[in-house]
Enzyme design. Structure first.
Site, PDB file in Angstrom:
ATOM      1  N   GLY A 131       0.924  -1.175  -0.054  1.00 32.30           N
ATOM      2  CA  GLY A 131       0.014  -0.005   0.065  1.00 32.30           C
ATOM      3  C   GLY A 131       0.879   1.127  -0.145  1.00 32.30           C
ATOM      4  O   GLY A 131       0.682   2.059   0.786  1.00 32.30           O
ATOM      5  N   ILE A 162      -3.166  -0.596  -4.869  1.00 30.85           N
ATOM      6  CA  ILE A 162      -4.399  -0.946  -5.575  1.00 30.85           C
ATOM      7  C   ILE A 162      -4.966  -0.158  -6.377  1.00 30.85           C
ATOM      8  O   ILE A 162      -5.893  -0.460  -7.382  1.00 30.85           O
ATOM      9  CB  ILE A 162      -4.882  -1.757  -4.645  1.00 30.85           C
ATOM     10  N   ASN A 203      -2.881  -6.372  -5.279  1.00 32.43           N
ATOM     11  CA  ASN A 203      -3.659  -6.829  -3.852  1.00 32.43           C
ATOM     12  C   ASN A 203      -2.842  -7.857  -3.088  1.00 32.43           C
ATOM     13  O   ASN A 203      -2.944  -8.838  -3.258  1.00 32.43           O
ATOM     14  CB  ASN A 203      -4.924  -7.031  -4.299  1.00 32.43           C
ATOM     15  N   ALA A 204      -2.136  -7.101  -2.092  1.00 33.11           N
ATOM     16  CA  ALA A 204      -1.381  -7.936  -1.230  1.00 33.11           C
ATOM     17  C   ALA A 204      -1.961  -8.974  -0.457  1.00 33.11           C
ATOM     18  O   ALA A 204      -1.605  -9.833   0.176  1.00 33.11           O
ATOM     19  CB  ALA A 204      -0.207  -7.032  -0.582  1.00 33.11           C
ATOM     20  N   CYS A 216       2.668   1.028   6.234  1.00 29.82           N
ATOM     21  CA  CYS A 216       2.636   2.441   6.397  1.00 29.82           C
ATOM     22  C   CYS A 216       1.126   3.392   6.278  1.00 29.82           C
ATOM     23  O   CYS A 216       0.510   3.373   5.290  1.00 29.82           O
ATOM     24  CB  CYS A 216       3.820   3.484   5.617  1.00 29.82           C
ATOM     25  N   ASP A 256      -5.419   1.653   5.640  1.00 28.70           N
ATOM     26  CA  ASP A 256      -6.710   1.690   6.020  1.00 28.70           C
ATOM     27  C   ASP A 256      -7.521   1.445   7.189  1.00 28.70           C
ATOM     28  O   ASP A 256      -7.220   0.103   7.522  1.00 28.70           O
ATOM     29  CB  ASP A 256      -7.743   1.139   4.877  1.00 28.70           C
TER      30      ASP A 256
END
Length: 292
Positions: free
Chosen positions: A112, A136, A170-171, A190, A193
Site C-alpha cells: 500500500g 491497488i 492486491n497484497a 504505512c 486503511d
C-alpha cells in the site's frame, strides 16, 4: 453588509468541465510517456534519444479516493507463481541480457505504497537492493510510475532510482504469487486503511491469516514495519502480531536506532500530513522468528 452573490450554476459547470478536460489531457500525455519509458533501461543514451525531459508528475491530476475495497474485483494482472513474474520490466537495469536472468531479487516490499514517498527515500539508502511498492489504486499507481520514470531520467548519470518500482496489486490476495518463500528482508505497512467499522475489521491489512502469508514470504530475521496515526488500529496490529507465533517485538531501543524507522516516520505523504496537523504516529516493528 453586502448581499451574498448567487451561485451561477452554468459558470460552476463550465469550470468543472474545463478542469476535467485539463486533467484528462494531462493524463493522456503522461500515459504516452509511460508507455514509452516504463519498461526500458533509462540511462544517458536513452535521454539522448528522448525529445523532451520528463518532468516530475503533478499530484493533483492523479487524485483518487483515499482507500479502496480490497475484496472488490479490481481486474488485476498477476503471475500464476513467482517463477512466472517478469521482473525485467520493472527493473531493466538489473536484467542480464547475456544470461536472460535478473541479477537481483526484490528484497523490500512497501504494501500500500501510496504516492511513493517511502520508496523514493529508501532508494538511495539501499542502493543495491530492489524495492517494490504495491498499490491497488489505479491513478495512484500511475503517479508513482511517472514519478520513478522522471527520477530515473533526472539521475541517469549515477543510475539513480533504478532499484525501485511499483505495481498495481492486491497484497491481501496475491502476495505469494509474486514472492517466493523467505524472499523478503523487510515489509512496510504505512498508514493502512483503518476500516473503523467493526464489520469491516476483516479487511484490515494485519490479521492472523495474513500474518501467516507475510511470514511465508519473509525470511527468518526479516522485519515487519508498521506505522499509523490511529491508536485503535495500532493496538489491533500489535495484538495480532503479539499473538502470532512467528513474530516477536523488536523493542523501542531497536526502533529508535533503525534507519528505516526514521525514514518511515517522515517520508510518506500521510506521515507528513500527520506532522502538519501535529498528530501522533504509532510505530511498532516485529522480527520474523524461525519456524518451530
Amino acid at each position: 453588509m453586502s448581499e451574498e452573490q448567487p451561485v451561477n450554476k452554468n459558470e460552476v459547470e463550465k469550470k468543472n468541465s474545463e478542469t476535467y478536460a485539463k486533467r484528462q489531457a494531462y493524463r493522456e500525455k503522461q500515459e504516452n510517456v509511460r508507455k514509452t519509458l516504463k519498461h526500458v533501461r533509462i540511462d544517458e543514451d536513452t535521454i539522448k534519444d528522448t525529445e523532451t525531459a520528463v518532468e516530475l508528475p503533478r499530484k493533483r491530476f492523479y487524485r483518487q479516493r483515499a482507500h479502496s475495497n480490497p475484496f472488490s474485483d479490481h481486474q488485476l494482472e498477476y503471475p500464476g507463481s513467482p517463477d512466472e513474474m517478469d521482473w525485467s520490466k520493472l527493473y531493466p537495469h538489473y536484467y542480464d541480457e547475456t544470461t536472460g536472468k535478473m541479477t537481483k531479487e526484490v528484497k523490500i516490499a512497501d504494501i500500500g505504497c501510496g504516492f511513493g514517498g517511502l520508496l523514493i527515500d529508501l532508494s538511495p539508502e539501499f542502493k543495491d537492493t530492489l524495492i517494490l511498492g504495491m498499490e491497488i489504486r489505479v491513478q495512484v499507481t500511475h503517479y508513482v510510475e511517472d514519478r520513478i520514470i522522471a527520477l530515473r531520467q533526472q539521475h541517469a548519470a549515477e543510475h539513480g532510482y533504478q532499484n525501485i518500482n511499483v505495481l498495481r496489486g492486491n497484497a491481501m490476495k496475491f502476495l505469494p504469487n509474486f514472492f517466493k518463500q523467505s524472499q523478503l528482508d523487510k515489509m512496510f505497512f504505512c498508514f493502512p486503511d483503518p476500516h473503523f467499522k467493526q464489520r469491516k475489521h476483516k479487511a484490515r491489512i494485519i490479521t492472523n491469516t495474513l500474518l501467516s502469508e507475510y511470514a511465508f514470504v519473509l525470511r527468518e530475521g526479516g522485519i515487519i514495519y508498521t506505522i499509523t496515526d490511529v491508536l485503535d488500529l495500532h493496538n489491533w496490529m500489535v495484538k495480532h502480531l503479539d499473538e502470532h507465533p512467528l513474530f516477536e517485538r523488536c523493542g523501542e531501543e531497536w526502533e529508535e536506532q533503525d534507519v528505516c524507522v526514521k525514514i518511515m516516520r517522515e517520508s510518506t505523504e500521510e506521515g507528513k500530513k500527520v506532522a502538519r496537523n501535529q498528530g501522533s504516529k504509532y510505530v511498532k516493528c516485529y522480527r520474523r522468528l524461525p519456524n518451530p
